[in-house]
Design a protein around this motif. Structure first.
Motif, mmCIF file in Angstrom:
data_model
loop_
_atom_site.group_PDB
_atom_site.id
_atom_site.type_symbol
_atom_site.label_atom_id
_atom_site.label_comp_id
_atom_site.label_asym_id
_atom_site.label_seq_id
_atom_site.Cartn_x
_atom_site.Cartn_y
_atom_site.Cartn_z
ATOM 1 N N ARG A 156 0.833 -1.209 0.000
ATOM 2 C CA ARG A 156 0.000 0.000 0.000
ATOM 3 C C ARG A 156 0.868 1.259 0.000
ATOM 4 O O ARG A 156 0.565 2.237 -0.679
ATOM 5 C CB ARG A 156 -0.917 -0.028 1.222
ATOM 6 C CG ARG A 156 -1.818 1.133 1.361
ATOM 7 C CD ARG A 156 -3.000 1.013 0.462
ATOM 8 N NE ARG A 156 -3.960 2.021 0.844
ATOM 9 C CZ ARG A 156 -5.224 1.935 0.616
ATOM 10 N NH1 ARG A 156 -5.698 0.903 -0.030
ATOM 11 N NH2 ARG A 156 -6.034 2.879 0.991
ATOM 12 N N GLU A 199 2.148 1.633 -3.493
ATOM 13 C CA GLU A 199 1.068 2.132 -4.365
ATOM 14 C C GLU A 199 0.942 3.645 -4.219
ATOM 15 O O GLU A 199 0.805 4.358 -5.207
ATOM 16 C CB GLU A 199 -0.279 1.492 -4.000
ATOM 17 C CG GLU A 199 -0.499 0.128 -4.537
ATOM 18 C CD GLU A 199 -1.859 -0.422 -4.148
ATOM 19 O OE1 GLU A 199 -2.278 -1.382 -4.809
ATOM 20 O OE2 GLU A 199 -2.502 0.076 -3.201
ATOM 21 N N ALA A 257 1.710 6.376 -7.100
ATOM 22 C CA ALA A 257 0.619 7.274 -7.483
ATOM 23 C C ALA A 257 1.039 8.731 -7.329
ATOM 24 O O ALA A 257 0.783 9.561 -8.220
ATOM 25 C CB ALA A 257 -0.620 6.985 -6.639
ATOM 26 N N GLU A 284 -3.571 3.246 -19.948
ATOM 27 C CA GLU A 284 -4.420 3.129 -18.758
ATOM 28 C C GLU A 284 -4.078 4.234 -17.760
ATOM 29 O O GLU A 284 -4.961 4.885 -17.207
ATOM 30 C CB GLU A 284 -4.237 1.754 -18.119
ATOM 31 C CG GLU A 284 -5.079 1.523 -16.891
ATOM 32 C CD GLU A 284 -6.566 1.414 -17.183
ATOM 33 O OE1 GLU A 284 -7.346 1.568 -16.233
ATOM 34 O OE2 GLU A 284 -6.965 1.204 -18.350
ATOM 35 N N GLN A 323 -6.496 7.305 -16.487
ATOM 36 C CA GLN A 323 -6.802 7.504 -15.076
ATOM 37 C C GLN A 323 -6.435 8.916 -14.617
ATOM 38 O O GLN A 323 -7.185 9.552 -13.874
ATOM 39 C CB GLN A 323 -6.058 6.466 -14.234
ATOM 40 C CG GLN A 323 -6.563 5.065 -14.450
ATOM 41 C CD GLN A 323 -5.593 4.019 -13.939
ATOM 42 O OE1 GLN A 323 -4.423 4.287 -13.675
ATOM 43 N NE2 GLN A 323 -6.087 2.792 -13.812
ATOM 44 N N TRP A 366 -12.486 14.907 -5.438
ATOM 45 C CA TRP A 366 -12.196 13.526 -5.058
ATOM 46 C C TRP A 366 -12.890 13.236 -3.737
ATOM 47 O O TRP A 366 -12.923 14.077 -2.843
ATOM 48 C CB TRP A 366 -10.707 13.300 -4.880
ATOM 49 C CG TRP A 366 -9.859 13.501 -6.099
ATOM 50 C CD1 TRP A 366 -10.259 13.777 -7.374
ATOM 51 C CD2 TRP A 366 -8.433 13.463 -6.151
ATOM 52 N NE1 TRP A 366 -9.175 13.904 -8.207
ATOM 53 C CE2 TRP A 366 -8.044 13.714 -7.478
ATOM 54 C CE3 TRP A 366 -7.446 13.240 -5.205
ATOM 55 C CZ2 TRP A 366 -6.705 13.736 -7.874
ATOM 56 C CZ3 TRP A 366 -6.121 13.267 -5.599
ATOM 57 C CH2 TRP A 366 -5.757 13.504 -6.928
ATOM 58 N N ASP A 369 -7.393 8.649 -1.425
ATOM 59 C CA ASP A 369 -7.122 7.325 -1.976
ATOM 60 C C ASP A 369 -7.662 7.143 -3.395
ATOM 61 O O ASP A 369 -7.344 6.144 -4.040
ATOM 62 C CB ASP A 369 -7.681 6.233 -1.063
ATOM 63 C CG ASP A 369 -6.848 6.044 0.192
ATOM 64 O OD1 ASP A 369 -5.745 6.644 0.286
ATOM 65 O OD2 ASP A 369 -7.283 5.298 1.087
ATOM 66 N N ASP A 370 -8.477 8.078 -3.893
ATOM 67 C CA ASP A 370 -8.906 8.006 -5.295
ATOM 68 C C ASP A 370 -7.691 7.911 -6.208
ATOM 69 O O ASP A 370 -7.747 7.305 -7.268
ATOM 70 C CB ASP A 370 -9.734 9.232 -5.684
ATOM 71 C CG ASP A 370 -11.140 9.218 -5.118
ATOM 72 O OD1 ASP A 370 -11.522 8.235 -4.439
ATOM 73 O OD2 ASP A 370 -11.867 10.205 -5.339
ATOM 74 N N VAL A 419 -5.474 4.402 -7.625
ATOM 75 C CA VAL A 419 -5.664 3.653 -8.855
ATOM 76 C C VAL A 419 -4.397 3.721 -9.721
ATOM 77 O O VAL A 419 -4.054 2.771 -10.412
ATOM 78 C CB VAL A 419 -6.921 4.134 -9.623
ATOM 79 C CG1 VAL A 419 -6.753 5.554 -10.148
ATOM 80 C CG2 VAL A 419 -7.274 3.188 -10.742
ATOM 81 N N LEU A 420 -3.677 4.827 -9.649
ATOM 82 C CA LEU A 420 -2.434 4.977 -10.400
ATOM 83 C C LEU A 420 -1.377 3.995 -9.899
ATOM 84 O O LEU A 420 -0.643 3.400 -10.693
ATOM 85 C CB LEU A 420 -1.907 6.413 -10.295
ATOM 86 C CG LEU A 420 -2.876 7.533 -10.672
ATOM 87 C CD1 LEU A 420 -2.237 8.893 -10.411
ATOM 88 C CD2 LEU A 420 -3.334 7.402 -12.111
ATOM 89 N N ARG A 441 -2.030 1.137 -8.435
ATOM 90 C CA ARG A 441 -2.455 -0.206 -8.814
ATOM 91 C C ARG A 441 -2.090 -0.496 -10.271
ATOM 92 O O ARG A 441 -1.742 -1.625 -10.619
ATOM 93 C CB ARG A 441 -3.943 -0.384 -8.550
ATOM 94 C CG ARG A 441 -4.260 -0.414 -7.053
ATOM 95 C CD ARG A 441 -5.596 -0.961 -6.691
ATOM 96 N NE ARG A 441 -6.743 -0.145 -6.464
ATOM 97 C CZ ARG A 441 -6.852 0.974 -5.753
ATOM 98 N NH1 ARG A 441 -5.808 1.524 -5.234
ATOM 99 N NH2 ARG A 441 -7.996 1.567 -5.583
ATOM 100 N N THR A 442 -2.162 0.520 -11.120
ATOM 101 C CA THR A 442 -1.739 0.348 -12.511
ATOM 102 C C THR A 442 -0.245 0.031 -12.560
ATOM 103 O O THR A 442 0.193 -0.798 -13.353
ATOM 104 C CB THR A 442 -2.064 1.616 -13.330
ATOM 105 O OG1 THR A 442 -3.482 1.771 -13.348
ATOM 106 C CG2 THR A 442 -1.537 1.521 -14.748
#
Length: 191
Positions: free
Chosen positions: A25, A28, A32, A136, A140, A151, A155-156, A159-160, A162-163
């Motif tokens: 996390r 991530e 991001a 992707e 995003q 937002w 945490d929105d 997603v970056l 996670r990509t």
């Protein structure tokens, strides 16, 4: 500073948040942050730095040239050293640097034009897994940009990250929220 200040106003204390979140996390979030900040800053400053586009393009092309090769070499090396953090860093470095540089380029391109450029058309000669990942990521970031200030949570932006992990996985390293990291026994085949 403008982008960081806007996020800090919307989510007070978020930029200095040291809440333990677990290794994956945390990564991530770092990924991001790196992608988002490069995209946002280049988008905001694009009209003031029009001469940067060629440099961004050349830098991205350079990073894309051997990214998959470097990732494969790192996995081969892992089979000898068996250091999971090292293989994640080495494969991640090789795989994610093109995404970071793409954040500069597409932030700049989006900031200089009212129309969104086609990511795949910009990366015609690149490795298909990187074209897909960059496509992707840019999609995003554009969605996040269009919702900037609205937002629901900070945490929105994850997603970056996670990509980023999806690309690392395609390159052959799998990290799970349970903190375990493993290297693939076989190298991925091109998409």
């Amino acid at each position: 500073m403008e982008e960081n200040a806007a996020r800090e106003r919307q989510f007070p204390g978020i930029l200095l948040d040291q809440t333990p979140a677990g290794y994956v996390r945390l990564l991530e979030r770092q990924f991001a942050e790196a992608f988002w900040c490069e995209y946002a800053v280049c988008g905001i400053s694009a009209r003031l730095a029009r001469n940067e586009e060629q440099r961004f393009r050349e830098n991205l092309t350079s990073r894309l040239n051997d990214a998959r090769t470097h990732a494969r070499e790192a996995i081969r090396s892992y089979r000898t050293h068996r250091d999971v953090e090292r293989v994640l860093q080495e494969v991640g470095g090789a795989a994610l640097e093109p995404l970071r540089i793409a954040s500069y380029l597409f932030g700049h391109l989006d900031g200089t034009s009212d129309e969104e450029c086609d990511v795949a058309a910009e990366l015609q000669a690149a490795d298909p897994i990187f074209v897909a990942a960059i496509g992707e990521l840019v999609s995003q970031m554009r969605l996040l940009w269009n919702r900037r200030g609205a937002w629901e949570t900070h945490d929105d932006m994850l997603v970056l990250g996670r990509t980023a992990f999806a690309l690392i996985r395609v390159c052959g390293v799998h990290a799970r929220m349970a903190e375990r990291i493993s290297a693939s026994h076989s190298l991925p085949t091109p998409m």
